[in-house]
Design a protein around this motif. Structure first.
Motif, PDB file in Angstrom:
ATOM      1  N   GLU A 105      71.974 -78.103 -18.604  1.00  0.00           N
ATOM      2  CA  GLU A 105      72.521 -77.541 -17.808  1.00  0.00           C
ATOM      3  C   GLU A 105      72.451 -78.485 -16.237  1.00  0.00           C
ATOM      4  O   GLU A 105      72.842 -78.371 -15.178  1.00  0.00           O
ATOM      5  N   ALA A 106      71.109 -78.063 -15.675  1.00  0.00           N
ATOM      6  CA  ALA A 106      70.622 -78.360 -14.671  1.00  0.00           C
ATOM      7  C   ALA A 106      70.215 -79.754 -13.789  1.00  0.00           C
ATOM      8  O   ALA A 106      70.687 -80.235 -13.254  1.00  0.00           O
ATOM      9  N   ARG A 107      70.073 -80.221 -15.486  1.00  0.00           N
ATOM     10  CA  ARG A 107      70.082 -82.152 -15.170  1.00  0.00           C
ATOM     11  C   ARG A 107      71.624 -82.540 -14.789  1.00  0.00           C
ATOM     12  O   ARG A 107      71.940 -83.434 -14.220  1.00  0.00           O
ATOM     13  N   GLU A 108      72.766 -81.756 -15.979  1.00  0.00           N
ATOM     14  CA  GLU A 108      73.922 -82.136 -15.032  1.00  0.00           C
ATOM     15  C   GLU A 108      74.769 -81.414 -13.984  1.00  0.00           C
ATOM     16  O   GLU A 108      75.004 -82.928 -13.241  1.00  0.00           O
ATOM     17  N   LEU A 109      74.227 -81.023 -13.252  1.00  0.00           N
ATOM     18  CA  LEU A 109      74.365 -80.498 -11.843  1.00  0.00           C
ATOM     19  C   LEU A 109      73.895 -81.319 -10.877  1.00  0.00           C
ATOM     20  O   LEU A 109      74.131 -81.870 -10.405  1.00  0.00           O
ATOM     21  N   ARG A 110      72.806 -82.025 -11.111  1.00  0.00           N
ATOM     22  CA  ARG A 110      71.600 -82.211 -10.389  1.00  0.00           C
ATOM     23  C   ARG A 110      73.108 -84.062 -10.559  1.00  0.00           C
ATOM     24  O   ARG A 110      72.686 -85.203 -10.060  1.00  0.00           O
ATOM     25  N   ASP A 111      72.923 -84.439 -11.744  1.00  0.00           N
ATOM     26  CA  ASP A 111      74.338 -85.984 -11.888  1.00  0.00           C
ATOM     27  C   ASP A 111      74.509 -85.910 -11.122  1.00  0.00           C
ATOM     28  O   ASP A 111      75.673 -86.793 -10.501  1.00  0.00           O
ATOM     29  N   ARG A 112      75.685 -84.706 -11.510  1.00  0.00           N
ATOM     30  CA  ARG A 112      77.182 -84.452 -10.251  1.00  0.00           C
ATOM     31  C   ARG A 112      77.017 -84.235  -9.004  1.00  0.00           C
ATOM     32  O   ARG A 112      77.199 -85.275  -8.349  1.00  0.00           O
ATOM     33  N   VAL A 113      75.571 -83.990  -8.481  1.00  0.00           N
ATOM     34  CA  VAL A 113      75.541 -83.575  -6.956  1.00  0.00           C
ATOM     35  C   VAL A 113      74.838 -84.924  -6.698  1.00  0.00           C
ATOM     36  O   VAL A 113      74.680 -85.359  -5.173  1.00  0.00           O
ATOM     37  N   GLN A 114      74.555 -85.719  -6.920  1.00  0.00           N
ATOM     38  CA  GLN A 114      73.769 -86.396  -6.873  1.00  0.00           C
ATOM     39  C   GLN A 114      73.484 -88.089  -7.583  1.00  0.00           C
ATOM     40  O   GLN A 114      72.797 -88.801  -8.160  1.00  0.00           O
ATOM     41  N   PRO A 115      75.033 -89.149  -7.836  1.00  0.00           N
ATOM     42  CA  PRO A 115      75.441 -90.008  -9.198  1.00  0.00           C
ATOM     43  C   PRO A 115      74.263 -91.620  -8.463  1.00  0.00           C
ATOM     44  O   PRO A 115      74.278 -91.347  -9.517  1.00  0.00           O
ATOM     45  N   ARG A 116      73.749 -90.591  -7.652  1.00  0.00           N
ATOM     46  CA  ARG A 116      73.109 -92.566  -7.244  1.00  0.00           C
ATOM     47  C   ARG A 116      71.700 -92.396  -7.822  1.00  0.00           C
ATOM     48  O   ARG A 116      71.035 -92.880  -8.463  1.00  0.00           O
ATOM     49  N   ARG A 117      71.058 -91.099  -7.631  1.00  0.00           N
ATOM     50  CA  ARG A 117      69.945 -90.742  -7.864  1.00  0.00           C
ATOM     51  C   ARG A 117      69.922 -90.766  -9.727  1.00  0.00           C
ATOM     52  O   ARG A 117      69.333 -90.777 -10.185  1.00  0.00           O
TER      53      ARG A 117
END
Length: 59
Positions: free
Chosen positions: A30-42
């Motif tokens: 869940e944390a990875r998905e959230l991070r991916d949504r928040v920082q798509p370039r990273r």
């Protein structure tokens, strides 16, 4: 740590450990998905790096 006999802690923790691990892995995903949504370039950079590592990995 409480002084419990070894067999009691083993008995109690086997199922409990699986539950805790499953919970941890769900939270991690869940944390990875959230991070991916928040920082798509990273996230894209991380995906490309991972793909490169997998391509150059030797079995």
């Amino acid at each position: 740590m409480p002084d419990l006999p070894e067999h009691e802690t083993e008995h109690e923790t086997e199922a409990e450990r699986r539950r805790r691990r499953a919970r941890f892995l769900r939270d991690l995903a869940e944390a990875r998905e959230l991070r991916d949504r928040v920082q798509p370039r990273r996230a894209k950079t991380a995906r490309l790096r991972h793909a490169m590592r997998m391509r150059t990995f030797r079995w």
